[in-house]
Design a protein around this motif. Structure first.
Motif, PDB file in Angstrom:
ATOM      1  N   TYR A   1      -5.429  -5.431   2.770  1.00 23.48           N
ATOM      2  CA  TYR A   1      -5.534  -6.071   1.473  1.00 23.48           C
ATOM      3  C   TYR A   1      -5.047  -7.510   1.588  1.00 23.48           C
ATOM      4  CZ  TYR A   1      -6.016  -1.292  -0.224  1.00 23.48           C
ATOM      5  OH  TYR A   1      -6.445  -0.007  -0.419  1.00 23.48           O
TER       6      TYR A   1
ATOM      7  N   SER B   1       0.845  -1.186   0.000  1.00 20.14           N
ATOM      8  CA  SER B   1       0.000   0.000   0.000  1.00 20.14           C
ATOM      9  C   SER B   1       0.884   1.240   0.000  1.00 20.14           C
ATOM     10  CB  SER B   1      -0.908   0.009   1.231  1.00 20.14           C
ATOM     11  OG  SER B   1      -1.604   1.222   1.346  1.00 20.14           O
TER      12      SER B   1
ATOM     13  N   GLN C   1     -10.254  -6.107  -0.375  1.00 19.46           N
ATOM     14  CA  GLN C   1      -9.959  -5.095   0.628  1.00 19.46           C
ATOM     15  C   GLN C   1     -11.001  -5.203   1.729  1.00 19.46           C
ATOM     16  OE1 GLN C   1     -11.344  -0.951  -0.015  1.00 19.46           O
ATOM     17  NE2 GLN C   1      -9.165  -0.457  -0.151  1.00 19.46           N
TER      18      GLN C   1
ATOM     19  N   CYS D   1      -1.974   6.060   0.946  1.00 24.29           N
ATOM     20  CA  CYS D   1      -3.163   5.189   0.931  1.00 24.29           C
ATOM     21  C   CYS D   1      -3.995   5.320  -0.335  1.00 24.29           C
ATOM     22  CB  CYS D   1      -4.059   5.446   2.142  1.00 24.29           C
ATOM     23  SG  CYS D   1      -3.243   5.252   3.727  1.00 24.29           S
TER      24      CYS D   1
ATOM     25  N   THR E   1      -7.340  -0.686   7.144  1.00 25.86           N
ATOM     26  CA  THR E   1      -7.644  -1.208   5.815  1.00 25.86           C
ATOM     27  C   THR E   1      -6.620  -2.256   5.430  1.00 25.86           C
ATOM     28  OG1 THR E   1      -8.625   0.907   5.170  1.00 25.86           O
ATOM     29  CG2 THR E   1      -8.039  -0.612   3.407  1.00 25.86           C
TER      30      THR E   1
ATOM     31  N   ARG F   1     -10.434   1.247  -7.765  1.00 23.52           N
ATOM     32  CA  ARG F   1      -9.843  -0.059  -8.107  1.00 23.52           C
ATOM     33  C   ARG F   1      -9.391  -0.121  -9.569  1.00 23.52           C
ATOM     34  NH1 ARG F   1     -11.953  -5.235  -4.789  1.00 23.52           N
ATOM     35  NH2 ARG F   1     -12.005  -4.279  -2.740  1.00 23.52           N
TER      36      ARG F   1
ATOM     37  N   VAL G   1      -2.582   0.738  -4.410  1.00 18.08           N
ATOM     38  CA  VAL G   1      -2.160  -0.574  -3.941  1.00 18.08           C
ATOM     39  C   VAL G   1      -1.448  -1.266  -5.088  1.00 18.08           C
ATOM     40  CG1 VAL G   1      -4.408  -1.629  -4.515  1.00 18.08           C
ATOM     41  CG2 VAL G   1      -2.859  -2.760  -2.897  1.00 18.08           C
TER      42      VAL G   1
ATOM     43  N   GLU H   1      -2.823  -0.642   5.125  1.00 19.43           N
ATOM     44  CA  GLU H   1      -2.686   0.785   4.863  1.00 19.43           C
ATOM     45  C   GLU H   1      -2.231   1.535   6.103  1.00 19.43           C
ATOM     46  OE1 GLU H   1      -6.102   2.635   3.214  1.00 19.43           O
ATOM     47  OE2 GLU H   1      -5.779   1.840   1.191  1.00 19.43           O
TER      48      GLU H   1
ATOM     49  N   THR I   1      -7.053   2.860  -4.866  1.00 18.01           N
ATOM     50  CA  THR I   1      -7.693   2.148  -3.758  1.00 18.01           C
ATOM     51  C   THR I   1      -9.208   2.341  -3.719  1.00 18.01           C
ATOM     52  OG1 THR I   1      -7.161   4.016  -2.308  1.00 18.01           O
ATOM     53  CG2 THR I   1      -5.652   2.149  -2.320  1.00 18.01           C
TER      54      THR I   1
END
Length: 933
Positions: A422, A152, A432, A156, A420, A175, A159, A415, A172
């Motif tokens: 992933y 990340s 996520q 933030c 958060t 997407r 990704v 993150e 993020t």
């Protein structure tokens, strides 16, 4: 690892080699014809890193240079070239060795033709390990490309998702893909953002061939620089220092290499491990490097000079993931042994032992990745058991369980917002999600226990058993408190049942008096619900498996519990041994000693009213923790044990083999008390008295006398205060000594700590102490029980009288220098220690016509230290000053959980019935306070 070029050579067929080798029109080419053969059969042992016989074939120049046996190639004369002769067997030893794959005659012919044609070198002499061409292979249809790494961005917003040969950056929120990074050689095993988010670092490579690390510009997607020259196998990680100036790489070839980012130049190469290096981590300040490897170790390195600071060798299998806490105080690792370990980092500038802080069986399969939140409070772990879990740091208290996942989670990214997460999976999917703070978790260990209710004491009801009362329906009703006279006598194994009513939280004590009155009954006592079912007292979650590694144990022994992997255990942990629960009281003094369990001396205690029993060598055992009522067990592949309200022999043996049970009602209702003979015996003389009464926590203190009844002038003697705890009173007790005669000093008050049964004090005589009168000092003890101060008289400290000057005097000195001038009894020498720290001091003796060696205790050296603080590194001989010496350094260690306190301690010498040093004040303080001081 075998070089995959053999498969390529065989796939293309030897016809190609024959054509090249036998061609009358062109001599064999070094890189296209000779290098594949050298790479397959020779380069594994003869390369620039592994110089068997001081010979390398990695480059043309190295081959022509030869080795310790001289020149390897004579251009134009294959028959005179040692290189060819060892391949054909014309020179010894024949190569390759017999156990290795042998060259086919056609391959030898190619090498002979190359030498005979002049052994011409290439236009550009590069490593033959960097010239392998690997054919592309299409992925099977319907199979997603596994996600191999994620990261990340610091802000933030992005990704990074790595797969085979490529990395994509996704926004993020939307997407959507915003950038692609392609043309990676092989699988991308690691991806990281730089501290400012402007760069992306990737690690990849080709198995058995080379490793490559690349720095990319995030905004443009441009390749800034490539690193990896010298890595002969795939890279598993590449870490950039916080200042962006240094890159660290490692992989399957076992080497750690550092690089100058500015010009790509190599800084240092370290043959770091005996197996593949799977993960790297840098401390927040970039000064310490941690490496996790297949050799079952985690190692710490000083990045500035490559010096190894420590090898953390407690793991039991390959370590796949390692990371630092964000304050740099802890390093965390996990791997194939399904465990997570946390070490306290103390070796920052020079090699030191970094103590294991906690180890926990975390998953039912390999730990695949670890991530720590920026605030340092939460650890997230992924596993091949298809779960993801959160843990509170640093003690690894369990939190959220996220699973089961649709496939194995191979990588995690957290993150900077700390919530958060992933997840990347082996099936190519990712998602996520938000994780909870541990405090918000529904899984709260040790929570949910029943709140105790005090039952007011009242007169006992005297009753006599009435038969039949063998079944729940026949059980006679009893108004409690009560005392019941009964007999285990009937037909076919008599069992007596009594019914009573209790409210939730009420605490009752049930006690049998049989053996004490010479009854042959070997009683067993149990509380059942109204239908005759066992009542659960606690469930114990196994957190670590172990076994007894040296001798069996009888039912009384407290000493020498030798356990497998004892270094990963801690004082005050509970040990479940075949139905018995004990608690660890003192660490082993080394590999030839074992744990001492509670109470530390005398007869062993069982916890939760379990009865101490005999255990054989090799008995399986488990470190356990109590589960909250209704909490789901942690799925870690280890069992959960249920302890019911029952007892055979009272758990501390204070009343011998009679039964005693403490019962806290889990709910309002009726309960049954069952009495029987544990062996199933019965008879008219199997009489007993059952008492059911409210719990009344209390204590009794007794004072041990002074050895020999005298205190040597200018020195001191030790005394002991012993504590008997009644009805599970577990708090501290304060002992005060007053009216000490003139010319004497005594350490007072003395605290017997919570859970402990004794403490030590010392009395000292001045060199001019009066000798005309024998006196005594008055002693009292008090404690706070249920919010009230309870005081008891104690037998006085008697026979206080002086004795002549001893042949020895002892003093505790600071680690360096002499005693401060203002040290006195009223102002003793002060030492300060932090939990988890080891400090040093010195024991100095003055010999007055005493030449023999002087012992000063073994595990009990350092008398009256706080529980969990102990004299360390003394071995089986203990704290000892040998003949001809008068001083010895010793070490004091405070366990990681020891609370802040201040306490007087002393050193006791063995000669002359126990002479003691002047008292020393030890302060246990939080690390920040120690640093401030």
């Amino acid at each position: 690892m075998k070089n995959p070029s053999v498969q390529l050579v065989r796939s293309f067929g030897l016809a190609l080699l024959l054509t090249l080798g036998g061609s009358a029109f062109a001599a064999p080419d070094f890189h296209s014809d000779v290098a594949p053969i050298l790479r397959e059969y020779c380069a594994g042992c003869h390369n620039n890193d592994d110089l068997d016989g001081e010979l390398s074939v990695e480059t043309f120049g190295a081959l022509m240079k030869g080795g310790e046996s001289g020149k390897a190639v004579v251009a134009g004369k294959a028959g005179d070239s040692l290189f060819i002769k060892v391949l054909t067997g014309d020179s010894k030893p024949k190569m390759p060795p017999k156990r290795e794959p042998q060259l086919l005659p056609e391959a030898i012919a190619v090498l002979q033709d190359w030498v005979n044609s002049g052994a011409k070198g290439p236009n550009k002499d590069t490593s033959i390990l960097s010239t392998l061409t690997v054919p592309e292979m299409a992925a099977a249809k319907g199979v997603g490309s596994p996600i191999t790494a994620m990261a990340s961005s610091p802000d933030c917003t992005l990704v990074a998702i790595a797969r085979y040969a490529g990395v994509v950056l996704r926004h993020t929120k939307s997407r959507k893909i915003v950038r692609r990074f392609t043309d990676h050689p092989g699988k991308v095993n690691a991806v990281h953002f730089s501290a400012d988010g402007n760069w992306l670092v990737t690690a990849s490579g080709i198995t058995g061939h080379s490793g490559v690390a690349t720095i990319w510009d995030v905004k443009s997607g441009r390749r800034i620089r490539t690193f990896g020259a010298g890595h002969s196998d795939v890279l598993y990680d590449a870490e950039l220092t916080p200042d962006g100036k240094t890159l660290v790489t490692a992989g399957y070839d076992r080497f750690i290499r550092t690089w100058n980012v500015a010009d790509g130049g190599s800084i240092r190469s370290i043959e770091a491990h005996n197996g593949a290096v799977f993960d790297l981590a840098l401390s927040p300040d970039g000064k310490i490097l941690a490496s996790a490897a297949a050799d079952e170790t985690v190692k710490l390195w000083k990045l500035a000079d490559g010096r190894r600071l420590d090898t953390l060798n407690q793991p039991e299998a390959e370590q796949f993931a390692v990371t630092f806490s964000h304050d740099g105080k802890f390093v965390v690792a996990g791997g194939a042994d399904k465990q997570i370990r946390v070490w306290r980092v103390v070796s920052r500038d020079k090699p030191r032992i970094n103590p294991l802080f906690v180890a926990r069986f975390a998953h039912e399969d390999d730990v695949t990745d670890l991530e720590i939140s920026r605030d340092g409070s939460t650890l997230v772990s992924a596993s091949a058991d298809r779960t993801v879990k959160t843990w509170r740091l640093p003690r690894l208290e369990s939190g959220q369980i996220i699973g089961p996942q649709p496939d194995v989670v191979t990588t995690l990214a957290l993150e900077n917002d700390e919530r958060t997460l992933y997840l990347g999976r082996i099936d190519g999917s990712w998602n996520q999600l938000r994780i909870r703070k541990i405090g918000e978790s529904a899984v709260k260990r040790l929570a949910g226990m029943v709140e105790p209710v005090v039952v007011q004491d009242s007169k006992l009801t005297e009753l006599t058993e009435k038969e039949p009362n063998n079944s729940p329906k026949q059980a006679g009703s009893v108004t409690v408190p009560a005392r019941i006279a009964g007999v285990i006598h009937g037909k076919g194994g008599d069992t007596d049942l009594y019914r009573f009513t209790a409210r939730k939280g009420e605490q009752w004590v049930l006690e049998i008096n049989a053996a004490r009155n010479k009854s042959p009954l070997d009683s067993h006592l149990e509380v059942l619900d109204s239908n005759g079912n066992p009542v659960e007292r606690v469930r114990l979650q196994a957190m670590r498996d172990t076994w007894l590694t040296f001798r069996g144990k009888d039912s009384k022994t407290v000493m020498d519990f030798r356990l497998f992997k004892w270094r990963e255990m801690s004082l005050n942990q509970l040990l479940y041994v075949n139905g018995e629960v004990v608690k660890l009281w003192h660490y082993p003094r080394g590999p030839d000693s074992g744990y001492i369990v509670y109470p530390g001396s005398g007869t062993r205690w069982g916890y939760y009213d379990t009865t101490p029993m005999s255990h054989p060598l090799g008995q399986n055992s488990f470190i356990v923790e109590p589960l909250a009522k209704g909490a789901e067990p942690l799925p870690n592949g280890l069992p959960v044990f249920t302890i019911n309200y029952e007892n055979d022999d009272e758990s501390s043996r204070a009343i011998g083999s009679d039964s005693k049970l403490s019962f806290t009602a889990p709910r309002d209702g009726q309960y049954l008390v069952q009495v029987k003979d544990i062996r199933g015996f019965e008879g008219k003389d199997f009489k007993y008295t059952l008492t059911i009464r409210p719990r009344k926590p209390d204590f009794k203190v007794t004072m041990g006398g002074i050895a020999n009844g005298k205190v040597p002038m200018g020195s001191g003697r030790e005394f002991v205060v012993n504590l008997a705890r009644h009805d599970d009173y577990d708090g501290p007790v304060i002992v005060e000594i007053k009216d000490v005669p003139k010319g004497f000093k005594v350490t007072s008050p003395i605290t017997i700590e919570a859970g402990q049964t004794r403490a030590f004090g010392a009395i000292y005589a001045a060199t001019n102490a009066p000798t005309s009168k024998v006196t005594e000092a008055k002693v009292t003890a008090y404690a706070m029980i249920r919010g009230k101060k309870v005081t008891h008289k104690v037998n006085n400290l008697v026979n206080i009288k002086p004795a002549p000057l001893p042949k020895l005097l002892a003093t505790v000195l600071p680690a360096e220098g002499d005693l401060p001038e203002d040290v006195s009894f009223e102002k003793p020498l002060e030492l300060t220690i932090a939990p988890g720290e080891t400090i040093s001091a010195r024991l100095k003796i003055v010999r007055r016509d005493f030449k023999a060696r002087v012992g000063a205790g073994k595990h009990d050296a350092g008398r009256n230290l706080p529980h969990g603080v102990y004299v360390d590194n003394i071995g089986l001989n203990g704290l000892l000053i040998v003949e001809g010496q008068s001083e010895r350094e010793f070490f004091i260690t405070a366990d990681k959980w020891v609370p802040e306190t201040s306490r007087l301690f002393h050193i006791k010498l063995d000669p002359e019935k126990g002479l003691v040093s002047p008292p020393v004040m030890l302060h246990v303080k939080h690390p920040s306070q120690v640093a401030a001081k």
